[in-house]
Design a protein around this motif. Sequence first.
Motif, PDB file in Angstrom:
ATOM      1  N   ARG A  11       0.818  -1.224   0.000  1.00 45.68           N
ATOM      2  CA  ARG A  11       0.000   0.000   0.000  1.00 45.68           C
ATOM      3  C   ARG A  11       0.851   1.273   0.000  1.00 45.68           C
ATOM      4  NH1 ARG A  11      -5.552  -0.192   0.241  1.00 45.68           N
ATOM      5  NH2 ARG A  11      -5.390   1.700   1.435  1.00 45.68           N
ATOM      6  N   GLY A  12       2.175   1.105   0.089  1.00 46.52           N
ATOM      7  CA  GLY A  12       3.063   2.261   0.066  1.00 46.52           C
ATOM      8  C   GLY A  12       3.198   2.978   1.398  1.00 46.52           C
ATOM      9  N   ARG A  13       2.779   2.344   2.480  1.00 48.30           N
ATOM     10  CA  ARG A  13       2.829   2.977   3.798  1.00 48.30           C
ATOM     11  C   ARG A  13       4.176   2.814   4.484  1.00 48.30           C
ATOM     12  NH1 ARG A  13      -2.002   3.621   6.559  1.00 48.30           N
ATOM     13  NH2 ARG A  13      -0.730   4.999   7.808  1.00 48.30           N
ATOM     14  N   VAL A  14       4.886   1.729   4.163  1.00 48.63           N
ATOM     15  CA  VAL A  14       6.232   1.496   4.692  1.00 48.63           C
ATOM     16  C   VAL A  14       7.113   0.993   3.561  1.00 48.63           C
ATOM     17  CG1 VAL A  14       5.483   0.937   7.052  1.00 48.63           C
ATOM     18  CG2 VAL A  14       5.789  -0.897   5.390  1.00 48.63           C
ATOM     19  N   ARG A  15       8.403   1.143   3.728  1.00 52.19           N
ATOM     20  CA  ARG A  15       9.371   0.607   2.766  1.00 52.19           C
ATOM     21  C   ARG A  15      10.197  -0.431   3.501  1.00 52.19           C
ATOM     22  NH1 ARG A  15      13.196   4.792   1.272  1.00 52.19           N
ATOM     23  NH2 ARG A  15      14.638   3.802   2.679  1.00 52.19           N
ATOM     24  N   LEU A  16      10.160  -1.661   2.990  1.00 52.48           N
ATOM     25  CA  LEU A  16      10.900  -2.745   3.617  1.00 52.48           C
ATOM     26  C   LEU A  16      12.291  -2.815   3.022  1.00 52.48           C
ATOM     27  CD1 LEU A  16       8.141  -5.513   3.551  1.00 52.48           C
ATOM     28  CD2 LEU A  16       8.638  -3.859   5.355  1.00 52.48           C
TER      29      LEU A  16
END
Length: 67
Positions: A39-44
Amino acid sequence: MRGVMNAVTGGAATPAEIARTTGLDRSEVEAILDHLSRRGRVRLETLGCGPSACTGCGLKGGSCSGK
């Protein structure tokens, strides 16, 4: 999901840290992180350990499993 996001914004950097903070199982945390990433909320990011990787790593001496 809110608990995972709160843990991340609070400084938890690994699924294990997030699981400890939230009380969720690590597999649940990883599923939530995958969803949040899509969803683009965090970048792993994958933390890699090499000969000099710990020099500038923020996890040095903390929760790093490679120490």
